[in-house]
Design an enzyme around this catalytic site. Structure first.
Site, PDB file in Angstrom:
ATOM      1  N   ARG A   1      18.900  45.449  14.582  1.00 47.57           N
ATOM      2  CA  ARG A   1      19.503  44.804  15.774  1.00 47.57           C
ATOM      3  C   ARG A   1      18.415  44.363  16.763  1.00 47.57           C
ATOM      4  O   ARG A   1      18.581  44.488  17.983  1.00 47.57           O
ATOM      5  CB  ARG A   1      20.488  45.735  16.491  1.00 47.57           C
ATOM      6  CG  ARG A   1      21.591  46.285  15.642  1.00 47.57           C
ATOM      7  CD  ARG A   1      22.652  45.248  15.290  1.00 47.57           C
ATOM      8  NE  ARG A   1      23.759  45.865  14.602  1.00 47.57           N
ATOM      9  CZ  ARG A   1      23.826  46.010  13.277  1.00 47.57           C
ATOM     10  NH1 ARG A   1      22.853  45.555  12.510  1.00 47.57           N
ATOM     11  NH2 ARG A   1      24.884  46.569  12.724  1.00 47.57           N
TER      12      ARG A   1
ATOM     13  N   SER B   1      30.473  45.942  19.348  1.00 43.64           N
ATOM     14  CA  SER B   1      29.885  47.279  19.512  1.00 43.64           C
ATOM     15  C   SER B   1      29.166  47.330  20.850  1.00 43.64           C
ATOM     16  O   SER B   1      28.334  46.471  21.128  1.00 43.64           O
ATOM     17  CB  SER B   1      28.847  47.554  18.430  1.00 43.64           C
ATOM     18  OG  SER B   1      29.365  47.269  17.174  1.00 43.64           O
TER      19      SER B   1
ATOM     20  N   GLU C   1      24.199  47.590  23.306  1.00 49.30           N
ATOM     21  CA  GLU C   1      23.900  46.460  22.420  1.00 49.30           C
ATOM     22  C   GLU C   1      23.942  45.136  23.200  1.00 49.30           C
ATOM     23  O   GLU C   1      23.012  44.354  23.105  1.00 49.30           O
ATOM     24  CB  GLU C   1      24.871  46.462  21.242  1.00 49.30           C
ATOM     25  CG  GLU C   1      24.316  45.708  20.053  1.00 49.30           C
ATOM     26  CD  GLU C   1      25.183  45.807  18.820  1.00 49.30           C
ATOM     27  OE1 GLU C   1      25.045  46.776  18.074  1.00 49.30           O
ATOM     28  OE2 GLU C   1      25.996  44.901  18.612  1.00 49.30           O
TER      29      GLU C   1
HETATM   30  P1  NAP Z   1      31.870  52.520  10.147  1.00 52.94           P
HETATM   31  O1  NAP Z   1      32.148  52.129   8.751  1.00 52.94           O
HETATM   32  O2  NAP Z   1      32.878  53.263  10.930  1.00 52.94           O
HETATM   33  O3  NAP Z   1      30.489  53.324  10.203  1.00 52.94           O
HETATM   34  C1  NAP Z   1      29.925  53.727  11.442  1.00 52.94           C
HETATM   35  C2  NAP Z   1      28.437  53.397  11.428  1.00 52.94           C
HETATM   36  O4  NAP Z   1      27.819  54.074  10.363  1.00 52.94           O
HETATM   37  C3  NAP Z   1      28.207  51.929  11.216  1.00 52.94           C
HETATM   38  O5  NAP Z   1      27.875  51.338  12.440  1.00 52.94           O
HETATM   39  C4  NAP Z   1      27.128  51.835  10.161  1.00 52.94           C
HETATM   40  O6  NAP Z   1      25.861  51.420  10.640  1.00 52.94           O
HETATM   41  C5  NAP Z   1      26.932  53.257   9.659  1.00 52.94           C
HETATM   42  N1  NAP Z   1      27.225  53.246   8.215  1.00 52.94           N
HETATM   43  C6  NAP Z   1      28.426  53.366   7.617  1.00 52.94           C
HETATM   44  N2  NAP Z   1      28.276  53.365   6.276  1.00 52.94           N
HETATM   45  C7  NAP Z   1      26.949  53.223   6.030  1.00 52.94           C
HETATM   46  C8  NAP Z   1      26.182  53.118   4.845  1.00 52.94           C
HETATM   47  N3  NAP Z   1      26.745  53.188   3.632  1.00 52.94           N
HETATM   48  N4  NAP Z   1      24.852  52.963   4.966  1.00 52.94           N
HETATM   49  C9  NAP Z   1      24.276  52.895   6.167  1.00 52.94           C
HETATM   50  N5  NAP Z   1      24.943  52.970   7.330  1.00 52.94           N
HETATM   51  C10 NAP Z   1      26.276  53.139   7.264  1.00 52.94           C
HETATM   52  O7  NAP Z   1      31.440  51.200  10.980  1.00 52.94           O
HETATM   53  P2  NAP Z   1      32.346  50.118  11.707  1.00 52.94           P
HETATM   54  O8  NAP Z   1      32.317  50.360  13.153  1.00 52.94           O
HETATM   55  O9  NAP Z   1      33.652  49.948  11.004  1.00 52.94           O
HETATM   56  O10 NAP Z   1      31.459  48.839  11.410  1.00 52.94           O
HETATM   57  C11 NAP Z   1      31.309  48.332  10.101  1.00 52.94           C
HETATM   58  C12 NAP Z   1      30.123  47.371  10.077  1.00 52.94           C
HETATM   59  O11 NAP Z   1      30.348  46.250  10.933  1.00 52.94           O
HETATM   60  C13 NAP Z   1      28.849  48.029  10.546  1.00 52.94           C
HETATM   61  O12 NAP Z   1      27.797  47.587   9.747  1.00 52.94           O
HETATM   62  C14 NAP Z   1      28.724  47.562  11.973  1.00 52.94           C
HETATM   63  O13 NAP Z   1      27.388  47.518  12.416  1.00 52.94           O
HETATM   64  C15 NAP Z   1      29.316  46.194  11.901  1.00 52.94           C
HETATM   65  N6  NAP Z   1      29.849  45.801  13.210  1.00 52.94           N
HETATM   66  C16 NAP Z   1      29.037  45.221  14.136  1.00 52.94           C
HETATM   67  C17 NAP Z   1      29.562  44.913  15.378  1.00 52.94           C
HETATM   68  C18 NAP Z   1      28.718  44.316  16.457  1.00 52.94           C
HETATM   69  O14 NAP Z   1      29.263  43.975  17.491  1.00 52.94           O
HETATM   70  N7  NAP Z   1      27.438  44.221  16.286  1.00 52.94           N
HETATM   71  C19 NAP Z   1      30.876  45.175  15.678  1.00 52.94           C
HETATM   72  C20 NAP Z   1      31.641  45.778  14.734  1.00 52.94           C
HETATM   73  C21 NAP Z   1      31.126  46.087  13.503  1.00 52.94           C
HETATM   74  P3  NAP Z   1      25.405  49.882  10.766  1.00 52.94           P
HETATM   75  O15 NAP Z   1      25.974  49.421  12.041  1.00 52.94           O
HETATM   76  O16 NAP Z   1      23.925  49.993  10.808  1.00 52.94           O
HETATM   77  O17 NAP Z   1      25.895  49.129   9.586  1.00 52.94           O
END
Ligand code: NAP
Length: 338
Positions: free
Chosen positions: A163, A237, A333
């Site tokens: 990020r 996020s 973020e």
């Molecule tokens: P989630 O599946 O509830 O998991 C929570 C966090 O754990 C995630 O942020 C993710 O990190 C990490 N994670 C989960 N599984 C992983 C794996 N196999 N290997 C490495 N890291 C893992 O997450 P969520 O909130 O539903 O989001 C799903 C994805 O969408 C994530 O990648 C998240 O970053 C992305 N997202 C981004 C935004 C934004 O505004 N930037 C908003 C919503 C979702 P990472 O974030 O590093 O992947």
């Protein structure tokens, strides 16, 4: 005179009220030098934005030249195993993902449903489900505000991190991204190794999903967990996932054995949403702001717009509580702009 007064309330994810005396929507690249020179004459800092999805206005009057980059363009150069696609910064990001999937090009399908424009994706190295824009990015065209010239930055020049990129560091306030060029593969896609995605395909009994199926899965998973910014204002996020040392992570894990734990080269990534949820803050309200009741990582506006005072109160409260309970300092973020 290109810079004009404008209401910025719709140009930020949480719809916080703000105005500027100096706004310009840049649709023609020919106008760029003129608007930059006008801002320089007025001694105004130049603040480029896309749709403002990841921005929070921290004050009511933004004393900057706010330039909305609305440059269009989508040019494809075919190669044997891949295509190079040059995209104007003002193109809607999700429409670009949709087009690439329709054209059987892989590399950005896991980045489906991310709000905002293409030109802002490199700034925070947008990522989701194990994919990051940096994995598909060939080069970025910028207008260098210091030299007044256009130049191309390679992927390496962008110094991408988690990020993070050069646009948040050395080039902060010094460059306007005018286009991005992606290198998308003609080879079959790989399935994101994230529990939600794997569970989705197991349930659907699909072993080797195609691009359209991966996009569909991501769209459905995101829609079930994230508020639609058109209906519930939010800026995605709100906190970055903290990366801590193995020792620090293990200490927390002895108290909370269920804590998700993702080891990487920099240490252990901990889910910020999990930390906030674990201390029972999901659903907590701070006036016009709520820690979203379906996803603790997202702060949403409870009414159609939020007040900056409430957002700052929520942010400070969460940071303080997480520091007290886990010894971790969360970082936001989105950028809060004063
Ligand atoms: P989630 O599946 O509830 O998991 C929570 C966090 O754990 C995630 O942020 C993710 O990190 C990490 N994670 C989960 N599984 C992983 C794996 N196999 N290997 C490495 N890291 C893992 O997450 P969520 O909130 O539903 O989001 C799903 C994805 O969408 C994530 O990648 C998240 O970053 C992305 N997202 C981004 C935004 C934004 O505004 N930037 C908003 C919503 C979702 P990472 O974030 O590093 O992947």
């Amino acid at each position: 005179m290109l810079l004009k007064e404008a209401d910025l309330s719709l140009l930020n994810g949480l719809r916080i009220k703000a105005t500027t005396a100096s706004f310009f929507q840049l649709k023609n690249i020919q106008d760029l030098k003129e608007v930059v020179s006008e801002a320089n004459d007025k001694k105004l800092e130049i603040f480029p934005i896309g749709l403002g999805t990841n921005i929070v206005w921290g004050t009511k009057n933004i004393d900057k030249a706010v330039i909305q980059i609305a440059l269009s363009g989508y040019e494809v150069v075919e190669k044997k195993d891949y295509s190079l696609i040059k995209i104007g910064s003002g193109e809607n990001w999700d429409k670009c993902v949709e087009k690439s999937v329709k054209n059987d090009l892989s590399g950005i399908e896991a980045l489906s449903s991310i709000p905002g424009n293409a030109g802002t994706t490199p700034v925070q190295n947008v990522g989701a489900y194990g994919s990051e824009i940096s994995n598909a990015l060939e080069e970025v065209q910028i207008f260098d505000l210091v030299t007044g010239e256009f130049k191309n930055l390679s992927n390496r020049d962008c110094k991408f991190g988690y990020r993070d990129s050069v646009f948040k560091k050395n080039l902060k306030g010094k460059a306007i991204i005018t286009s991005i060029t992606l290198r998308l593969s003609k080879k079959p896609p790989s399935i994101p190794r994230y529990v939600d995605v794997e569970t989705y395909f197991t349930k659907m009994k699909i072993k080797t999903p195609d691009l359209a199926q991966i996009r569909q899965a991501i769209q459905e998973i995101r829609a079930s967990k994230l508020p639609d910014p058109k209906l519930i204002p939010n800026c995605g996020s709100f906190f970055k996932n903290p990366i801590v040392t193995k020792d620090e992570a293990n200490k927390i894990k002895t108290v909370f054995p269920n804590m998700p734990y993702y080891e990487n080269v920099n240490g252990v990534k901990i889910s910020a949403g999990w930390l906030i949820d674990t201390i029972g803050l999901k659903g907590k309200r701070f006036g016009t702001i709520e820690i979203y009741n379906k996803n603790a990582l997202v702060l949403v506006a409870t009414e159609k717009k939020a007040k900056i005072e409430d957002l700052i109160a929520a942010k400070n409260y969460i940071i303080k509580k997480i520091r007290e309970d886990f010894g971790i300092t969360l970082e936001t973020e989105p950028d809060i702009i004063y």
